[in-house]
Every structure is written in C-alpha cells, then in structure tokens.
Write an enzyme that holds these catalytic residues in place. Sequence first.
Site, PDB file in Angstrom:
ATOM      1  N   GLN A  18       0.803  -1.183  -0.011  1.00 47.66           N
ATOM      2  CA  GLN A  18      -0.225   0.074   0.332  1.00 47.66           C
ATOM      3  C   GLN A  18       0.789   1.021   0.049  1.00 47.66           C
ATOM      4  O   GLN A  18       0.475   2.428  -0.418  1.00 47.66           O
ATOM      5  CB  GLN A  18      -0.932  -0.138   1.169  1.00 47.66           C
ATOM      6  CG  GLN A  18      -2.017  -1.282   1.482  1.00 47.66           C
ATOM      7  CD  GLN A  18      -2.535  -1.337   2.714  1.00 47.66           C
ATOM      8  OE1 GLN A  18      -2.309  -2.102   3.708  1.00 47.66           O
ATOM      9  NE2 GLN A  18      -3.372  -0.417   2.541  1.00 47.66           N
ATOM     10  N   HIS A  38      -3.353  -3.081 -13.360  1.00 48.59           N
ATOM     11  CA  HIS A  38      -2.274  -2.827 -15.099  1.00 48.59           C
ATOM     12  C   HIS A  38      -3.241  -3.450 -16.110  1.00 48.59           C
ATOM     13  O   HIS A  38      -3.479  -2.510 -16.823  1.00 48.59           O
ATOM     14  CB  HIS A  38      -0.892  -3.924 -15.223  1.00 48.59           C
ATOM     15  CG  HIS A  38       0.317  -2.794 -14.329  1.00 48.59           C
ATOM     16  ND1 HIS A  38       1.389  -3.315 -13.846  1.00 48.59           N
ATOM     17  CD2 HIS A  38       0.817  -1.698 -13.558  1.00 48.59           C
ATOM     18  CE1 HIS A  38       2.171  -2.755 -13.487  1.00 48.59           C
ATOM     19  NE2 HIS A  38       0.978  -1.275 -12.851  1.00 48.59           N
ATOM     20  N   ASP A  51       1.433   1.516  -8.431  1.00 47.48           N
ATOM     21  CA  ASP A  51       2.999   1.956  -8.781  1.00 47.48           C
ATOM     22  C   ASP A  51       3.811   2.802  -7.990  1.00 47.48           C
ATOM     23  O   ASP A  51       5.265   2.335  -7.291  1.00 47.48           O
ATOM     24  CB  ASP A  51       2.919   2.652 -10.096  1.00 47.48           C
ATOM     25  CG  ASP A  51       2.083   0.928 -11.365  1.00 47.48           C
ATOM     26  OD1 ASP A  51       1.888  -0.013 -10.946  1.00 47.48           O
ATOM     27  OD2 ASP A  51       2.266   1.639 -12.120  1.00 47.48           O
ATOM     28  N   ARG A  76       5.032  -0.990  12.636  1.00 49.84           N
ATOM     29  CA  ARG A  76       4.310  -2.582  11.727  1.00 49.84           C
ATOM     30  C   ARG A  76       4.704  -2.037  10.305  1.00 49.84           C
ATOM     31  O   ARG A  76       4.445  -1.406   9.906  1.00 49.84           O
ATOM     32  CB  ARG A  76       2.785  -3.597  12.121  1.00 49.84           C
ATOM     33  CG  ARG A  76       2.558  -4.110  10.970  1.00 49.84           C
ATOM     34  CD  ARG A  76       1.809  -4.681  11.629  1.00 49.84           C
ATOM     35  NE  ARG A  76       0.876  -5.709  10.742  1.00 49.84           N
ATOM     36  CZ  ARG A  76      -0.173  -5.825  10.687  1.00 49.84           C
ATOM     37  NH1 ARG A  76      -1.085  -4.974  10.806  1.00 49.84           N
ATOM     38  NH2 ARG A  76      -0.577  -6.714   9.547  1.00 49.84           N
ATOM     39  N   HIS A 121       1.926  -9.146   3.252  1.00 51.78           N
ATOM     40  CA  HIS A 121       0.794  -8.760   3.155  1.00 51.78           C
ATOM     41  C   HIS A 121       0.274  -8.887   1.605  1.00 51.78           C
ATOM     42  O   HIS A 121      -0.036  -7.615   1.269  1.00 51.78           O
ATOM     43  CB  HIS A 121       0.686  -7.597   4.212  1.00 51.78           C
ATOM     44  CG  HIS A 121      -0.207  -6.782   4.604  1.00 51.78           C
ATOM     45  ND1 HIS A 121      -0.067  -6.249   5.781  1.00 51.78           N
ATOM     46  CD2 HIS A 121      -1.102  -6.165   3.901  1.00 51.78           C
ATOM     47  CE1 HIS A 121      -1.214  -5.992   6.027  1.00 51.78           C
ATOM     48  NE2 HIS A 121      -1.700  -5.761   4.866  1.00 51.78           N
ATOM     49  N   ASN A 165      -1.011 -12.088   6.453  1.00 44.38           N
ATOM     50  CA  ASN A 165      -2.190 -11.467   7.129  1.00 44.38           C
ATOM     51  C   ASN A 165      -3.605 -11.760   7.066  1.00 44.38           C
ATOM     52  O   ASN A 165      -3.819 -11.994   5.563  1.00 44.38           O
ATOM     53  CB  ASN A 165      -1.663  -9.494   6.583  1.00 44.38           C
ATOM     54  CG  ASN A 165      -2.651  -8.674   7.237  1.00 44.38           C
ATOM     55  OD1 ASN A 165      -2.560  -8.346   8.366  1.00 44.38           O
ATOM     56  ND2 ASN A 165      -3.292  -8.285   5.923  1.00 44.38           N
ATOM     57  N   GLU A 166      -4.214 -11.462   8.057  1.00 45.56           N
ATOM     58  CA  GLU A 166      -5.844 -12.045   7.505  1.00 45.56           C
ATOM     59  C   GLU A 166      -6.591 -12.987   6.894  1.00 45.56           C
ATOM     60  O   GLU A 166      -6.611 -12.907   5.460  1.00 45.56           O
ATOM     61  CB  GLU A 166      -6.893 -10.491   7.363  1.00 45.56           C
ATOM     62  CG  GLU A 166      -6.210 -10.060   8.178  1.00 45.56           C
ATOM     63  CD  GLU A 166      -7.500  -8.539   8.085  1.00 45.56           C
ATOM     64  OE1 GLU A 166      -7.871  -8.427   6.196  1.00 45.56           O
ATOM     65  OE2 GLU A 166      -7.398  -7.524   8.681  1.00 45.56           O
ATOM     66  N   ASN A 305      -6.559  -7.956  14.344  1.00 45.58           N
ATOM     67  CA  ASN A 305      -7.288  -5.934  13.433  1.00 45.58           C
ATOM     68  C   ASN A 305      -9.022  -6.785  13.814  1.00 45.58           C
ATOM     69  O   ASN A 305      -8.999  -7.430  13.660  1.00 45.58           O
ATOM     70  CB  ASN A 305      -6.762  -6.781  11.902  1.00 45.58           C
ATOM     71  CG  ASN A 305      -5.218  -6.532  11.520  1.00 45.58           C
ATOM     72  OD1 ASN A 305      -4.379  -7.186  12.690  1.00 45.58           O
ATOM     73  ND2 ASN A 305      -4.888  -7.360  10.369  1.00 45.58           N
ATOM     74  N   TYR A 307     -11.856  -4.121  13.129  1.00 47.20           N
ATOM     75  CA  TYR A 307     -12.752  -2.329  12.660  1.00 47.20           C
ATOM     76  C   TYR A 307     -13.954  -2.539  13.381  1.00 47.20           C
ATOM     77  O   TYR A 307     -14.053  -0.913  13.561  1.00 47.20           O
ATOM     78  CB  TYR A 307     -12.367  -2.558  11.201  1.00 47.20           C
ATOM     79  CG  TYR A 307     -11.281  -2.359  10.647  1.00 47.20           C
ATOM     80  CD1 TYR A 307     -10.322  -1.332  10.155  1.00 47.20           C
ATOM     81  CD2 TYR A 307      -9.933  -3.824  10.803  1.00 47.20           C
ATOM     82  CE1 TYR A 307      -9.377  -0.817  10.271  1.00 47.20           C
ATOM     83  CE2 TYR A 307      -8.613  -2.983  10.649  1.00 47.20           C
ATOM     84  CZ  TYR A 307      -8.178  -2.036   9.832  1.00 47.20           C
ATOM     85  OH  TYR A 307      -6.422  -1.695   9.536  1.00 47.20           O
ATOM     86  N   GLU A 376      -4.849  -3.882  14.311  1.00 47.64           N
ATOM     87  CA  GLU A 376      -4.924  -2.780  13.160  1.00 47.64           C
ATOM     88  C   GLU A 376      -6.230  -2.749  13.960  1.00 47.64           C
ATOM     89  O   GLU A 376      -7.041  -2.879  14.854  1.00 47.64           O
ATOM     90  CB  GLU A 376      -4.919  -3.257  11.646  1.00 47.64           C
ATOM     91  CG  GLU A 376      -4.377  -3.485  11.261  1.00 47.64           C
ATOM     92  CD  GLU A 376      -4.838  -4.650  10.045  1.00 47.64           C
ATOM     93  OE1 GLU A 376      -5.307  -3.627   8.762  1.00 47.64           O
ATOM     94  OE2 GLU A 376      -3.069  -5.050   9.315  1.00 47.64           O
TER      95      GLU A 376
HETATM   96  C1  NOJ Z   1      -7.065  -4.371   6.664  1.00 49.20           C
HETATM   97  C2  NOJ Z   1      -5.920  -4.167   5.798  1.00 49.20           C
HETATM   98  O1  NOJ Z   1      -4.459  -5.351   6.645  1.00 49.20           O
HETATM   99  C3  NOJ Z   1      -4.735  -3.759   5.483  1.00 49.20           C
HETATM  100  O2  NOJ Z   1      -4.230  -3.458   4.994  1.00 49.20           O
HETATM  101  C4  NOJ Z   1      -6.038  -2.584   5.021  1.00 49.20           C
HETATM  102  O3  NOJ Z   1      -6.152  -1.330   4.368  1.00 49.20           O
HETATM  103  C5  NOJ Z   1      -6.641  -2.608   6.369  1.00 49.20           C
HETATM  104  N1  NOJ Z   1      -7.542  -3.570   6.242  1.00 49.20           N
HETATM  105  C6  NOJ Z   1      -8.276  -1.518   5.906  1.00 49.20           C
HETATM  106  O4  NOJ Z   1      -9.246  -2.261   5.016  1.00 49.20           O
END
Ligand code: NOJ
Length: 469
Positions: A18, A38, A51, A76, A121, A165-166, A305, A307, A376
């Site tokens: 990211q 792409h 990119d 992290r 990730h 990750n996740e 994580n 949210y 997160e």
């Molecule tokens: C979890 C992901 O690990 C992360 O890459 C993403 O930006 C966030 N959620 C928010 O969507």
Amino acid sequence: MEEDDDVDDGTVNDCTLQTEGAWNADGKGPSIWDDYTHNYPDQVKDGSNADDSVESYRLFDSDLKILKDLGVDHYRFSIAWPRIFPNGSVHLRNQKGIDYYNDVIDKLLANGIEPVVTMFHWELPVEIQKFGGFTNSLIIEQFLDYAEELFKLFGDRVKTWLTINEPKELCKALYGSGVSPPSINAPGVGDYLCLTNILKSHGATYRMYREKFYEKQRGRIGLPSNINFLYSKANNTDEVARAMDFEFGVVGHPVLSKSGDFPPHVLKEIEQKSLAEGRKRSRLPSLGKYWSSVIKGSSDFLALNYYTAWQIEPLTGQVDEDSMMIDERDTNFATSMFENCPRAESVWLHFVPQGLEDLLKYIRDTYDNVEVKILENGWSDTGGNDDYMRIEYHRNHLQAVVNAINDGCNVTSYAPWSLMDSFEFTSGYTQKFGFYAVNMTSPNKERTPKKSAEFYKKVIKSKSVPYKF
Ligand code: NOJ
C-alpha cells in the site's frame, strides 16, 4: 469514559504494497496486485494502482521523520516477497530489495523504534500464483523457504514476526468471492483450500523457527486475524457462539484451542452439506492428526485486527456473496451492519467500539485469556486534516481496550491503522485511514499531520486516553 486511563501503547503501522510504490524498481518482481491493477484498472474504484503509491521505498526517511514526530516505539510494516525474491523462489534473490529492508530495520532501531514485521501482506509473486498460489499445497514449502530466508536475513534484529495477514479475508477475496486478484470465484471450495494451506504454512513456519532460530534470536510469532464481533439480533448466545466459530474459530481453534483442528461442529456441518451436495468428501476436511499438532500452539499471542461489529440472524433469503464472513451457504447466517452507528467511507466499517470490548472478553473466555496484540484498528474518510471522527474512533476504541483490560483481558499492545493515507486495494486512494495526509501531486509527496496525529501523539506521550482534545 474515564479520564486518562492507562493503556500500553506507542505503535502504528503500514503495509508495503500500500505504501512502497517502486513496483518494478531495482529488480523487484511483479505481484498479483501489480498485474491486476495494470490489466484491469476498471476494477479499482478510481482506476489507480500502487505503482508509485506514497513512495515509501524512495522516501522512507520521510516516514521515519513522522514516526519520530508521533513518538511511537514500534512500527509494523511488511516485506514485499517479490521485492527480495522476484519470482517467489528463494534461489533468485534481489540484493537491492534486501538492502532496502536492512536499511529500514537499522534506521528504525537506531531511532529507538522496534520493527514489527509482517512476512506476507498480500503481495503474492505472480509466478507463485501461476501454480495456484494458496490453493496449491506447494505453497507450504514455498512459504517455509521464504520465511527461513527472512529469519536468516533479518531475525538478528526483528523480534516480532507476523506470518500471513488476515487469512480468512485473504482467502475469501482471492479464491472465494474472487473480488481480488487472481479473481477465482469458488466460494466454499477455493477459500477453504487456501485457509487450510495458510494454517499449514503458518504452523510449519512457527515450528521451523522454534527448531532452527529461536535459541539465538528469541523472537515471537503471530498470525494476524481480522475479527468482526457478531451480535445476534435475537439476543441468542448460542447463535453468537456458533457464528463466532465460523468468523474466527476457523483460524483460532486450530491455533489456540487445546484440542486443535477446526471447530468440531464446523467440520461436521460442512461435511454434511458437502455430502448432501453429492460430493464424495467434505469441502473443509479435518486438518488431520499430524497437521493439527503442528498448528496447535503455533502462536505466541493473538494478533488482532479489529474494525467493526456486525449483526447476525438465521439466513432465510438469498446468500450475500459479499458478506465478510466465510460462505453464508455454510454458516446459514445473514449478516448486517449497525445502520444506526456512523459509517466510515468504507461501506463495511461502522463505528461500534463496544464490539471491541465484547470481542476481547469473548477471546478471554474462549481462548484461555491468551495475550492479545491489537495490530490494526482504524477509520476511513475521504480526506481532510480536521479528522475529528477518526479521533473519536480511536478514543472510543482505546477506551474499550482499557475497559477490557480492567475486566481481566490480557491485551498488551494497540496499533492504529494507519500511519499515513495510502493505496486501499480495490478502493484505490478513495479511502483514507492515515494520521498523516500525503501530497500526491508533489514530487516529494510531503506528509502532513492531521488533527488525529496530534491526538495520537498525546495518547503516546501520556500513555492514557485523553478525555478532551
Ligand atoms: C486490513 C488490511 O490488513 C489493511 O491492509 C487494510 O488497509 C485495512 N484492513 C483497511 O481496509
């Protein structure tokens, strides 16, 4: 909320896909996200790609400056597999990529910031996907080789590792619903194969580290899992227990429970469904004795994580393919959001801090009060520096953590998502999660603190949740 409650804190985080940019610089190989953005720009909301992104590869010193400005003591970030092994296989290494991560790690440490490193990730090397990626059990040895190299290269300095990750979200997006590259739409099959292979890759990595590296390196390893807390619309605690087993138990039970393997009723229900479909065997078979014992106990803490929270009710209507839970055909639950709670720019993200407190208590009671590191937690908007909603989000979630700790939950750290605005996968740059804004049109992509950065600085400095800001 109590004023100025104590909380152990001081971390923040980012993912390299990211933030790094430099998608093909200095010998980096392509990831499935490079190819996808792409070839199918229309699949990304604003037609963008990663990119260049916010150019952390070129501008890491600017990142370091804002990390110091915030006052964090952990950071992290993730290693992009194809940056150091361009086609995924460890026999071809890219020294410039290795130099980059050495530099990042050394500079962090020299500035008193501990690196917390995610091995994967989501930037899967294209060559590995050609052979099926996480749906091919070959991935277990490929990941193991990769992880071993990471321990050799960086393990003298990295003491907290996160493997993949996740898993649940990754598997669903890549091989279940197929909303992310490689866009395989095989719900209830592809995602389960992937999940099984991830658990095995993770477990094998943990055992290998313990055998070959732990004595010298003394690091700790976790498996970062996104968990939504689920509330039953009918207030039915059995429903919650059953649904949480699908939501987190499919990862948590194999790794953290005393008996290992997938939750027994999940195995049974999916087997029954599979047989009723006329199949010869279950779409989610048991991990078996050998793998269950490798995976059981393969985490030194629960890497969480969080949210948002969801509501559940028995499924009566149509299956929602986009539901964040694993396949609704198997869970038999419909999920919905708390429409009366404020919504972030991300459609899936509603403001439910109570969900974090309840989730932490659920983990305490279900998984023997395992140590939890919150990796997160964050809020998206469309941008702007007066991000008071982000402040409210973090303030309330930090307070939820304090409440949980006061109720005996074993939470040892909290890291917001994220340090700065960046590429949010298929949402491109339309959803901002950062404490710092990035000037995307200037050559040096200057990072500017938002109000939330000031807030978080105060949190770190005072080691408490500021009541007023
Ligand atoms: C979890 C992901 O690990 C992360 O890459 C993403 O930006 C966030 N959620 C928010 O969507």
